[in-house]
Design an enzyme around this catalytic site. Structure first.
Site, PDB file in Angstrom:
ATOM      1  N   TYR A  51      49.786  48.423 116.099  1.00 11.44           N
ATOM      2  CA  TYR A  51      50.128  48.551 114.675  1.00 11.44           C
ATOM      3  C   TYR A  51      50.860  47.306 114.177  1.00 11.44           C
ATOM      4  O   TYR A  51      50.613  46.826 113.069  1.00 11.44           O
ATOM      5  CB  TYR A  51      50.980  49.799 114.469  1.00 11.44           C
ATOM      6  CG  TYR A  51      51.183  50.172 113.021  1.00 11.44           C
ATOM      7  CD1 TYR A  51      50.110  50.485 112.207  1.00 11.44           C
ATOM      8  CD2 TYR A  51      52.464  50.220 112.470  1.00 11.44           C
ATOM      9  CE1 TYR A  51      50.293  50.839 110.876  1.00 11.44           C
ATOM     10  CE2 TYR A  51      52.666  50.575 111.147  1.00 11.44           C
ATOM     11  CZ  TYR A  51      51.574  50.881 110.345  1.00 11.44           C
ATOM     12  OH  TYR A  51      51.767  51.229 109.030  1.00 11.44           O
ATOM     13  N   SER A 100      53.755  47.052 105.935  1.00 12.64           N
ATOM     14  CA  SER A 100      54.780  47.708 106.745  1.00 12.64           C
ATOM     15  C   SER A 100      55.782  46.682 107.246  1.00 12.64           C
ATOM     16  O   SER A 100      55.456  45.501 107.413  1.00 12.64           O
ATOM     17  CB  SER A 100      54.122  48.405 107.939  1.00 12.64           C
ATOM     18  OG  SER A 100      55.088  48.891 108.848  1.00 12.64           O
TER      19      SER A 100
END
Length: 267
Positions: free
Chosen positions: A166, A153
């Site tokens: 995250y 990501s």
């Protein structure tokens, strides 16, 4: 990750002997029951791979595997025995491993974040990544020409508010791939990470916001064309199609509307 009572404890299938005998290339995709994982399984099957579809939900992976002529193996990447069973089901030779299983849980500031959610994310996105890759490395070595692709990501590149957990785990996943590339230098195994920007899949944001559909929809509000699962699947397919001496270390993929993690054009 809490156990799913609907998941059988046994491995339902293994790569057929006919696949082994034919020399067909074998790819393993984790999180293959939906979204990017399912799209990637379809894309690799279209390029001639026999795809092992691995995920926790037996009904989902059975459906995908039946569609593409692959093999469904129930697997929870946070469970060592489950991953060992996956490796056994894949057999002695694996050519491609796509570490797609992952996810974000919660969207709170560091001060008020739930440590249990952070632990859950670390177990799936980092420890699960290590566990699957390590278990399948012997079979990848045996292929003589293998590839590991991890779905990362842009959160693994740049921090943003309310995403500390995250951000941390995706930085961790990137670090694992960088380390693995150093450790395997000289071996016939390529190591790639595809770092995603805004991808609209049915479950990612819904899971992150604890099932709050309105909050999940707001993430994509006004964005005419976010990336889709099929777009990411195509990047994985392309990486796997390249000559064995070509390694795509990292690929950052965003929709045109997203200039950075915090800069998105909304109509």
């Amino acid at each position: 990750m809490s156990p799913d009572p609907s998941v059988p404890t046994s491995v339902p299938a293994a790569v057929p002997a006919s696949v082994v005998a034919s020399g067909q290339r074998v790819a393993v995709v984790t999180g293959a029951g939906s979204g990017i994982g399912a799209a990637t399984a379809r894309a690799l099957a279209g390029d001639g791979f026999h795809v092992v579809c691995a995920a926790r939900r037996a009904d989902r992976i059975t459906e995908v595997a039946a569609e593409i002529g692959g093999t469904a193996v129930v697997c929870d990447v946070t469970d060592a025995d489950s991953v060992a069973a996956l490796a056994a089901a894949c057999g002695d030779v694996v050519h491609v491993v796509v570490n797609n299983a992952g996810g974000a849980f919660g969207n709170d500031p560091v001060e008020s974040a739930d440590p249990a959610q952070w632990q859950q994310m670390f177990d799936v996105n980092v420890v699960g990544l290590q566990r699957v890759t390590a278990a399948l490395l012997p079979a990848m070595r045996a292929s003589g020409d293998a590839l590991v692709v991890t779905i990362g990501s842009v959160a693994g590149r740049v921090a943003y508010e309310n995403g500390g957990g995250y951000v941390a785990v995706k930085h961790g996943a990137k670090a694992v791939m960088h380390t693995l590339r150093l450790e395997l230098c000289g071996e016939p195994i390529r190591i790639s990470e595809v770092a995603l920007g805004m991808v609209h899949t049915p479950e990612f944001s819904l899971v992150r916001y604890g099932g709050d559909q309105a909050a999940a929809d707001k993430v994509y509000d006004g964005v005419a064309e976010p990336l889709l699962a099929e777009d990411i699947a195509e990047t994985v397919r392309w990486i796997a199609s390249l000559p064995s001496h070509v390694n795509i270390d990292e690929m950052v993929v965003r929709p045109r509307a997203q200039a950075a993690a915090h800069k998105v054009h909304r109509a």
